[in-house]
Write a protein that holds these residues in place. Structure first.
Motif, PDB file in Angstrom:
ATOM      1  N   PHE A   1      26.389  16.690   2.726  1.00 16.04           N
ATOM      2  CA  PHE A   1      27.584  16.051   2.184  1.00 16.04           C
ATOM      3  C   PHE A   1      28.261  15.163   3.231  1.00 16.04           C
ATOM      4  N   GLN A   2      27.798  15.220   4.500  1.00 11.15           N
ATOM      5  CA  GLN A   2      28.382  14.413   5.577  1.00 11.15           C
ATOM      6  C   GLN A   2      27.437  13.335   6.115  1.00 11.15           C
ATOM      7  N   SER A   3      26.209  13.249   5.593  1.00 13.49           N
ATOM      8  CA  SER A   3      25.271  12.297   6.184  1.00 13.49           C
ATOM      9  C   SER A   3      24.115  11.963   5.247  1.00 13.49           C
ATOM     10  N   ILE A   4      23.539  10.798   5.507  1.00 10.10           N
ATOM     11  CA  ILE A   4      22.275  10.405   4.910  1.00 10.10           C
ATOM     12  C   ILE A   4      21.404   9.902   6.052  1.00 10.10           C
ATOM     13  N   SER A   5      20.182  10.428   6.156  1.00 10.80           N
ATOM     14  CA  SER A   5      19.247  10.019   7.211  1.00 10.80           C
ATOM     15  C   SER A   5      17.967   9.496   6.588  1.00 10.80           C
ATOM     16  N   VAL A   6      17.490   8.372   7.137  1.00 12.23           N
ATOM     17  CA  VAL A   6      16.295   7.712   6.632  1.00 12.23           C
ATOM     18  C   VAL A   6      15.453   7.188   7.793  1.00 12.23           C
ATOM     19  N   LYS A   7      14.147   7.054   7.554  1.00 10.95           N
ATOM     20  CA  LYS A   7      13.269   6.339   8.481  1.00 10.95           C
ATOM     21  C   LYS A   7      13.309   4.874   8.072  1.00 10.95           C
ATOM     22  N   VAL A   8      13.431   3.998   9.045  1.00 11.96           N
ATOM     23  CA  VAL A   8      13.544   2.567   8.793  1.00 11.96           C
ATOM     24  C   VAL A   8      12.460   1.834   9.563  1.00 11.96           C
ATOM     25  N   SER A   9      11.865   0.835   8.932  1.00 11.21           N
ATOM     26  CA  SER A   9      10.997  -0.084   9.672  1.00 11.21           C
ATOM     27  C   SER A   9      11.015  -1.438   8.981  1.00 11.21           C
ATOM     28  N   TRP A  10      11.059  -2.460   9.819  1.00 10.54           N
ATOM     29  CA  TRP A  10      10.896  -3.816   9.345  1.00 10.54           C
ATOM     30  C   TRP A  10       9.449  -4.185   9.576  1.00 10.54           C
ATOM     31  N   LEU A  11       8.954  -5.184   8.913  1.00 12.90           N
ATOM     32  CA  LEU A  11       7.569  -5.602   9.021  1.00 12.90           C
ATOM     33  C   LEU A  11       7.165  -5.739  10.490  1.00 12.90           C
ATOM     34  N   GLY A  12       6.119  -5.022  10.867  1.00 12.32           N
ATOM     35  CA  GLY A  12       5.600  -5.113  12.222  1.00 12.32           C
ATOM     36  C   GLY A  12       6.313  -4.266  13.258  1.00 12.32           C
ATOM     37  N   SER A  13       7.295  -3.472  12.864  1.00 17.03           N
ATOM     38  CA  SER A  13       8.019  -2.642  13.838  1.00 17.03           C
ATOM     39  C   SER A  13       7.711  -1.168  13.607  1.00 17.03           C
ATOM     40  N   SER A  14       7.874  -0.393  14.657  1.00 12.69           N
ATOM     41  CA  SER A  14       7.688   1.056  14.549  1.00 12.69           C
ATOM     42  C   SER A  14       8.879   1.669  13.832  1.00 12.69           C
TER      43      SER A  14
END
Length: 181
Positions: free
Chosen positions: A87-100
């Motif tokens: 209820f205090q956070s949202i966590s996600v993995k993020v990557s843009w094209l070509g990035s880790s």
């Protein structure tokens, strides 16, 4: 990295909000948008927000008018993979094209000291479990130093965040703009 915006809106139901979020997203070419403390249910702002070019979203609704955090992104510009939420956070993995990939957490910490205290141990376990470079942003409802506040009493706003930051070797990346906003 492209543009990420976190906004403690303190209300997302007005025409003023719709106009401001439109201007912010367009002027800053925002690819990932976090909104906290919306004071309305997501369905009340969904049409407006999706019209800005966001295709996907993850939502933790407020309890009444208290709390709430929304995450929006455009899957055609950025890859976002849901990891976990409270209820205090949202966590996600993020990557843009070509990035880790890296971990992104949007935080709206509870103003209640007891509830906020559970956030630090949760984030410890998340860090141990994921093991990626990590960017945290948000409204932590807590101070790291006396310099972060002007006037009034300071003692009630120091809790577990200082210890958590030190324990995890976090670095404050700073900000641009006016102090105390």
């Amino acid at each position: 990295m492209d543009h990420i915006l976190f906004w403690n809106a303190r209300g997302a139901g007005s025409e003023k909000f719709r106009s401001a979020v439109h201007d912010l997203v367009k002027m800053n070419n925002v690819d990932i948008l976090f909104i906290c403390e919306p004071r309305i249910q997501f369905m009340g702002a969904k049409k407006c927000l999706l019209s800005l070019g966001f295709t996907d979203f993850e939502v933790r609704e407020a309890a009444g008018f208290s709390g709430g955090i929304w995450l929006l992104w455009n899957k055609n510009k950025v890859t976002v993979e849901f990891v976990d939420s409270t209820f205090q956070s949202i966590s996600v993995k993020v990557s843009w094209l070509g990035s880790s990939p890296w971990l992104l957490s949007g935080i709206y910490a509870s103003p209640c000291n007891t509830a906020r205290g559970t956030l630090w141990s949760y984030l410890d376990s998340l860090a141990a479990r994921i093991g990626l470079p990590w960017l945290l942003l948000g409204d932590f409802n807590e101070l790291l130093s006396f310099a972060d506040k002007i006037g009034g009493s300071n003692h009630y706003r120091f809790g577990g965040m200082q210890d958590w930051v030190c324990r995890n070797g976090l670095i404050d990346m700073g900000y641009q703009g006016a102090d105390f906003t």
